[in-house]
Write a protein that holds these residues in place. Structure first.
Motif, PDB file in Angstrom:
ATOM      1  N   LYS A 495       6.720  -1.226 -57.750  1.00  0.00           N
ATOM      2  CA  LYS A 495       6.413  -1.646 -59.119  1.00  0.00           C
ATOM      3  C   LYS A 495       5.801  -3.044 -59.139  1.00  0.00           C
ATOM      4  O   LYS A 495       5.215  -3.456 -60.144  1.00  0.00           O
ATOM      5  CB  LYS A 495       7.684  -1.609 -59.971  1.00  0.00           C
ATOM      6  CG  LYS A 495       8.811  -2.476 -59.446  1.00  0.00           C
ATOM      7  CD  LYS A 495      10.105  -2.250 -60.206  1.00  0.00           C
ATOM      8  CE  LYS A 495      11.252  -3.075 -59.619  1.00  0.00           C
ATOM      9  NZ  LYS A 495      12.525  -2.825 -60.311  1.00  0.00           N
ATOM     10  N   TYR A 528       4.173   5.293 -63.405  1.00  0.00           N
ATOM     11  CA  TYR A 528       4.698   6.513 -64.028  1.00  0.00           C
ATOM     12  C   TYR A 528       5.503   7.327 -63.006  1.00  0.00           C
ATOM     13  O   TYR A 528       6.607   7.803 -63.294  1.00  0.00           O
ATOM     14  CB  TYR A 528       3.539   7.342 -64.581  1.00  0.00           C
ATOM     15  CG  TYR A 528       3.949   8.712 -65.080  1.00  0.00           C
ATOM     16  CD1 TYR A 528       4.522   8.890 -66.333  1.00  0.00           C
ATOM     17  CD2 TYR A 528       3.764   9.833 -64.275  1.00  0.00           C
ATOM     18  CE1 TYR A 528       4.906  10.148 -66.778  1.00  0.00           C
ATOM     19  CE2 TYR A 528       4.143  11.101 -64.706  1.00  0.00           C
ATOM     20  CZ  TYR A 528       4.712  11.254 -65.966  1.00  0.00           C
ATOM     21  OH  TYR A 528       5.090  12.502 -66.394  1.00  0.00           O
ATOM     22  N   GLU A 531       8.823   5.671 -62.131  1.00  0.00           N
ATOM     23  CA  GLU A 531       9.825   5.886 -63.188  1.00  0.00           C
ATOM     24  C   GLU A 531      10.586   7.191 -62.946  1.00  0.00           C
ATOM     25  O   GLU A 531      11.820   7.238 -63.069  1.00  0.00           O
ATOM     26  CB  GLU A 531       9.119   5.919 -64.540  1.00  0.00           C
ATOM     27  CG  GLU A 531      10.058   5.998 -65.740  1.00  0.00           C
ATOM     28  CD  GLU A 531       9.296   6.005 -67.049  1.00  0.00           C
ATOM     29  OE1 GLU A 531       9.823   6.584 -68.022  1.00  0.00           O
ATOM     30  OE2 GLU A 531       8.172   5.461 -67.113  1.00  0.00           O
ATOM     31  N   LYS A 532       9.864   8.250 -62.572  1.00  0.00           N
ATOM     32  CA  LYS A 532      10.502   9.539 -62.278  1.00  0.00           C
ATOM     33  C   LYS A 532      11.408   9.435 -61.056  1.00  0.00           C
ATOM     34  O   LYS A 532      12.490  10.040 -61.013  1.00  0.00           O
ATOM     35  CB  LYS A 532       9.431  10.606 -62.026  1.00  0.00           C
ATOM     36  CG  LYS A 532       8.484  10.857 -63.194  1.00  0.00           C
ATOM     37  CD  LYS A 532       9.178  11.599 -64.314  1.00  0.00           C
ATOM     38  CE  LYS A 532       8.214  11.953 -65.430  1.00  0.00           C
ATOM     39  NZ  LYS A 532       8.896  12.596 -66.578  1.00  0.00           N
ATOM     40  N   TYR A 534      12.978   6.684 -59.912  1.00  0.00           N
ATOM     41  CA  TYR A 534      14.186   5.918 -60.238  1.00  0.00           C
ATOM     42  C   TYR A 534      15.165   6.741 -61.073  1.00  0.00           C
ATOM     43  O   TYR A 534      16.379   6.553 -60.979  1.00  0.00           O
ATOM     44  CB  TYR A 534      13.819   4.619 -60.959  1.00  0.00           C
ATOM     45  CG  TYR A 534      13.399   3.506 -60.025  1.00  0.00           C
ATOM     46  CD1 TYR A 534      14.328   2.872 -59.205  1.00  0.00           C
ATOM     47  CD2 TYR A 534      12.067   3.091 -59.949  1.00  0.00           C
ATOM     48  CE1 TYR A 534      13.943   1.855 -58.346  1.00  0.00           C
ATOM     49  CE2 TYR A 534      11.670   2.072 -59.094  1.00  0.00           C
ATOM     50  CZ  TYR A 534      12.621   1.469 -58.295  1.00  0.00           C
ATOM     51  OH  TYR A 534      12.247   0.466 -57.424  1.00  0.00           O
ATOM     52  N   GLU A 535      14.636   7.651 -61.876  1.00  0.00           N
ATOM     53  CA  GLU A 535      15.520   8.549 -62.628  1.00  0.00           C
ATOM     54  C   GLU A 535      16.289   9.471 -61.687  1.00  0.00           C
ATOM     55  O   GLU A 535      17.466   9.780 -61.911  1.00  0.00           O
ATOM     56  CB  GLU A 535      14.702   9.393 -63.614  1.00  0.00           C
ATOM     57  CG  GLU A 535      14.183   8.624 -64.820  1.00  0.00           C
ATOM     58  CD  GLU A 535      13.252   9.478 -65.685  1.00  0.00           C
ATOM     59  OE1 GLU A 535      13.120  10.689 -65.405  1.00  0.00           O
ATOM     60  OE2 GLU A 535      12.643   8.929 -66.633  1.00  0.00           O
TER      61      GLU A 535
END
Length: 691
Positions: A495, A528, A531-532, A534-535
């Motif tokens: 990031k 983007y 983010e997926k 880290y989820e």
């Protein structure tokens, strides 16, 4: 002999021809400092039949003799190409291939041989320039020249072709190739640099090679020969017109099919139907197929530029649906499956002991040990092909190196995490961007394995289509889009910045503003995807897998290393065979202990402490008798440390020592003196407590 020169950075580069390999179509020697590379190019007399691509082959070879070494191993000669040689061959091939004309199907063989290698300059970028120069002066058609350069950022400043020593301090390092007005190829990595910095580095490199371009033009003026002509792949005008009129609406219809295999089948049937309807002669089928593929690419490009719609219905910035499975299987130390559209990568992590590190031999560093490895596999079933799965090819090695470079800056140091780490990525489905899926799956699997990475790393493949002033930047390209674009590039990072990049650019004069925009769009896509990820698993697991070995590193005085190893490795063998602990002694007094049992490691730690312990005056030891003499007994108080308990220092009156003591008896003794020769003198009088 003819010689030209060019200034790159602070150093002079020389290109010579006319002395060596004169039977080749083109041969040059490129020198920088005391590093020299011979590059030759040879063309077959007849074109290869039945292919629709340039049959270019590149072999880069480094021989130990070039830097005054004898090869390691039993055979003492070079064998199959090393991983580095394969990777350098690829960075020569990638910028050269698009410079050979369409429809030119003669075999072209480029061979680069390092003749001399100093401890300053890497021969890899010299070989890129050499390949271009050899082609440029030869009879082989070539839309060059191009040149290679290494760009590093050191202490905030860009350098061209820095020395090995200077490269150690760089936070960005790329190898790139360019022509007079275009960047052609980029391969490199960084320690989380921003997009603007990368763009500046690329255009700095393009400026740095201009002298090399001029030097090659000068060399061709002196020794160049006329270029050969070739037939090409043009169809008769009437058939070309019929092909476009009949196939265009049907091809456009096929673009609405999102499934890769269904779309390919539909497009194949269109061509068959055209051949049947128009009775195309069989001797034109090959050229017809070639031009049909070009028509598909042309229509794909037009649809993207005019309608903003891609072949699977996505917009330019849209990323395919992502699904993630973390730890799908139990026994690997860490695992993850990353799926993006019809691309799927299954990554596993294996944690090993320090002796399992990979030994790598390099020009500058000699023999070193590599503690992080990433291996990429591309089985044929991933594309639905009925082929056997062979050994890794150059493409697989290149994709693995790209993904490894992306993750490596985040790997914790050995002092923080003492394991050797191997990531294996097996591609289960392929429809574009498998190397970047490998980066994502590898990062997820490392988190699952408990490797303390501070951040996730993700990658995305991008494309660019440009005609005149119109252009479209495409995120997360499909396999079909990889072929039709004017630039395809892969960017990986966290990031906070870029860690790895690979670019192939087919157009000239790409503006810096468009390059920056493309990199910025790649960043949006990467964030983007992150983010997926880290989820799915927000941080590394606190503990490694119960199936992973236990490792502990202890520090001992460096001069005690031989005591731990023992004569002929006796102690290390005993630790392994009797106690189940692998002991590896490193430079600087570091000793790693590896076992499946924590208790065994603790036991060996105590044994090592005893081996290196010094005998102390006044200390009580529990020892074992090793020899009995009339005048006293010899007691081993520490491993390898024996002292004499003289009869005069024994508790009570002893008439016959042999009647009381035997070899193997355990005895509490106290050190009362260490003589000038380091021998301990002992007593067993008045001892109340054991050591």
């Amino acid at each position: 002999m003819e010689r030209v020169s060019a200034k790159v950075g602070d150093s002079e580069i020389f290109i010579e021809t006319g002395l060596y390999a004169k039977l080749a179509d083109g041969a040059v020697v490129v020198r920088q400092g005391e590093t020299a590379v011979l590059v030759t190019v040879v063309m077959s007399e007849e074109p290869v039949q039945g292919i629709d691509f340039v049959p270019l082959s590149v072999d880069y070879r480094e021989q130990s003799s070039a830097w005054g070494k004898i090869p390691g191993g039993f055979v003492k000669r070079e064998g199959k190409p090393t991983e580095r040689e394969i990777l350098v061959s690829r960075v020569i091939d990638r910028p050269i291939r698009p410079m050979l004309p369409e429809g030119f199907f003669h075999d072209v063989i480029i061979t680069a041989l390092t003749l001399s290698a100093d401890d300053k300059y890497d021969p890899d970028v010299l070989a890129i320039t050499g390949a271009s120069a050899a082609l440029h002066i030869s009879r082989i058609p070539f839309d060059g020249p191009i040149a290679g350069v290494r760009v590093c950022r050191i202490d905030g400043k860009f350098f061209a072709n820095p020395t090995y020593e200077e490269r150690q301090r760089a936070d960005l390092e790329i190898v790139m190739a360019g022509s007079k007005d275009a960047i052609v190829m980029v391969e490199g990595g960084a320690k989380e640099v921003d997009e603007d910095t990368l763009a500046e580095a690329l255009y700095f490199g393009l400026s740095a090679i201009q002298d090399l371009i001029k030097a090659q033009e000068e060399l061709r003026e002196k020794v160049g020969v006329p270029k050969v002509s070739f037939e090409g792949m043009e169809l008769p005008q009437e058939i070309q017109k019929q092909l476009e009129e009949f196939c265009t609406p049907k091809i456009i219809q096929s673009f609405g099919i999102s499934d890769k295999r269904e779309r390919k089948t539909f497009q194949s049937d269109i061509l068959k139907e055209f051949i049947e309807n128009y009775q195309v002669p069989e001797d034109l089928h090959f050229k017809l197929s070639y031009n049909y593929k070009k028509l598909i690419s042309k229509l794909m490009r037009r649809q993207v530029l005019q309608e903003g719609r891609r072949i699977d219905g996505r917009g330019a910035k849209d990323i395919r649906p992502i699904s993630i499975q973390v730890h799908p299987f139990e026994r690997p130390h860490g695992s993850a499956i990353f799926t993006r559209g019809q691309t799927q990568a299954f990554a596993t992590v294996t944690l090993g002991s320090p002796e399992e590190a990979q030994m790598v031999e390099s020009i500058y560093e000699g023999e070193t040990f590599k503690r992080f490895m990433l291996h990429y596999n591309f089985p044929p079933f991933s594309t639905g092909e009925a082929k056997p799965w062979g050994p890794p090819r150059r493409r697989e090695i290149g994709h693995g190196a790209l993904a490894e470079r992306a993750i490596e800056p985040l790997i914790p140091p050995e002092t923080e995490f003492p394991y050797i780490i191997r990531v294996v990525s097996n591609i289960l489905e392929s429809n574009g961007s498998t190397s970047m899926a490998t980066v994502c799956a590898g990062s997820l699997a490392l988190f699952d394995a408990g490797v303390p990475l501070k951040k996730h790393v993700a990658g995305i493949a991008m494309g660019l289509i440009m005609e005149g002033e119109s252009y479209a930047i495409l995120s997360d390209i499909l396999g079909d889009e990889d072929q039709l674009g004017d630039m395809d590039f892969k960017v990986a990072g966290t990031k906070d910045g870029i860690t790895s990049i690979q670019m192939d650019i087919k157009i000239k004069g790409l503006k810096k503003e468009i390059m920056k925009e493309a990199l910025q769009q790649a960043k949006e896509g990467r964030l983007y995807i992150l983010e997926k990820m880290y989820e799915a698993i927000p941080e590394p697991r606190k503990e490694v897998s119960p199936y992973a070995p236990k490792i502990e590193i202890i520090t001992i005085p460096e001069d005690k290393a031989l005591l731990v190893i023992g004569p002929g490795g006796k102690n290390v063998k005993e630790f392994r065979d009797k106690m189940g602990v692998s002991v590896w002694v490193h430079e600087g007094g570091k000793v790693s202990l590896t076992s499946n049992s924590r208790e065994a490691i603790e036991e060996v730690k105590k044994a090592i402490q005893n081996l290196i312990a010094e005998v102390e005056v006044g200390k009580v030891y529990k020892g074992k008798i090793t020899r009995v003499e009339p005048y006293g007994v010899f007691v081993e108080i520490l491993p390898g440390k024996v002292g004499l308990l003289h009869v005069s220092k024994m508790e009570g009156y002893i008439k016959d020592v042999r009647a009381i003591f035997s070899v193997g008896d355990e005895l509490l003794v106290k050190v009362i003196e260490i003589d000038e020769q380091g021998r301990a003198k002992l007593t067993n009088m008045g001892i109340k407590e054991p050591a």
